[in-house]
Write an enzyme that holds these catalytic residues in place. Structure first.
Site, mmCIF file in Angstrom:
data_model
loop_
_atom_site.group_PDB
_atom_site.id
_atom_site.type_symbol
_atom_site.label_atom_id
_atom_site.label_comp_id
_atom_site.label_asym_id
_atom_site.label_seq_id
_atom_site.Cartn_x
_atom_site.Cartn_y
_atom_site.Cartn_z
ATOM 1 C CB CYS A 75 1.561 -0.122 4.769
ATOM 2 S SG CYS A 75 0.231 -1.161 4.174
HETATM 3 C C1 BEZ Z 1 2.137 -2.844 0.619
HETATM 4 O O1 BEZ Z 1 2.149 -2.049 1.546
HETATM 5 O O2 BEZ Z 1 2.861 -2.661 -0.375
HETATM 6 C C2 BEZ Z 1 1.281 -4.063 0.662
HETATM 7 C C3 BEZ Z 1 0.970 -4.636 1.883
HETATM 8 C C4 BEZ Z 1 0.177 -5.780 1.920
HETATM 9 C C5 BEZ Z 1 -0.309 -6.310 0.746
HETATM 10 C C6 BEZ Z 1 0.005 -5.725 -0.457
HETATM 11 C C7 BEZ Z 1 0.787 -4.584 -0.500
#
Ligand code: BEZ
Length: 257
Positions: A75
């Site tokens: 994210c």
């Molecule tokens: C990520 O941004 O890597 C992520 C965030 C929440 C769940 C899985 C991945």
């Protein structure tokens, strides 16, 4: 916590729901945005204050994206990517808004941190949806990816609030901003000239006579000689097409295909 207004009459179940879904969208299975839907209105708290979504979005192209959470790896890179293309989006008259299941305070702190880390200020608002109510109501969850977190969904809305494009990515694969910009260009070109856009099209590439238009109609719309048939079913216009004049489109340069 977001608060919402409903058109009346509404059922008690609808009244407890977070987003004002038009009656036709409530089929019991939950609404999932599809191309052609008017995106529902909603009131939400954001990192830039409260918004009523239709007031905020109407009249401009909008990229609305959901994410599973602040202070997470993929994210953060996506947020940085969207911040980096701010000038490209501005040039296209496009505004951006994100949604994540975090508090306004956490989203604000995260945006600042990502801005510092990647060197591009995150200037767009993030909707705070800590209980996931907006994500669920707006079809931004996916039970096979996560029972509760929003997935990586990107919607492109046109100035009339209509969903024009839906991208869906799993939790562990981040979005690409190049394709968002390419699709924005393609949608805007499609609307401007009322043409069809080929696969892998980039601005400046030839565009196509849409299915359903007869050759005579194509002559009227694009000018006789303004298009060429590579096959009966594949008719190509010149790369640079002039503005509409009197209901027709004049070619600025001959078709080379
Ligand atoms: C990520 O941004 O890597 C992520 C965030 C929440 C769940 C899985 C991945």
């Amino acid at each position: 916590m977001a608060s919402f207004r409903f058109p009346s009459p509404v059922s008690a179940r609808q009244a407890a729901a977070p987003v004002r879904l038009p009656p036709g969208y409530c089929n019991g299975a939950g609404w999932v945005p599809r191309i052609g839907d008017i995106f529902p209105d909603l009131d939400a708290r954001t990192t830039q204050g409260p918004i009523r979504f239709h007031d905020w979005a109407e009249g401009r192209w909008t990229v609305l994206f959901s994410q599973p959470g602040a202070f997470t790896p993929v994210c953060s890179t996506e947020l940085a990517g969207l911040a980096e293309i701010a000038a490209d989006l501005d040039r296209r008259g496009v505004q951006v808004i994100g949604l994540a299941p975090d508090t306004v305070a956490d989203l604000t702190a995260w945006c600042v941190d990502v801005s510092v880390m990647f060197g591009n200020p995150v200037r767009f608002p993030m909707i705070s949806d800590p209980d996931g109510a907006i994500a669920r109501a707006c079809g931004m969850t996916h039970p096979k990816e996560s029972p509760d977190l929003p997935i990586r969904k990107t919607l492109i809305l046109d100035p009339a609030l209509r969903v024009r494009m839906v991208f869906e990515y799993p939790l562990r694969v981040g979005r690409g901003t190049d394709e968002i910009l390419r699709v924005l260009d393609a949608l805007q070109e499609r609307d401007r000239l009322d043409v069809a856009i080929p696969g892998d099209w980039q601005p400046g590439d030839p565009v196509l006579v849409p299915v359903g238009l007869s050759d005579d109609e194509a002559d009227i719309r694009f000018g006789a000689g303004g298009w060429r048939a590579l096959r009966r079913y594949l008719r190509v216009l010149a790369p640079a097409i002039g503005d509409r004049v009197g209901g027709t489109v004049a070619l600025r340069q001959p078709c080379t295909h």
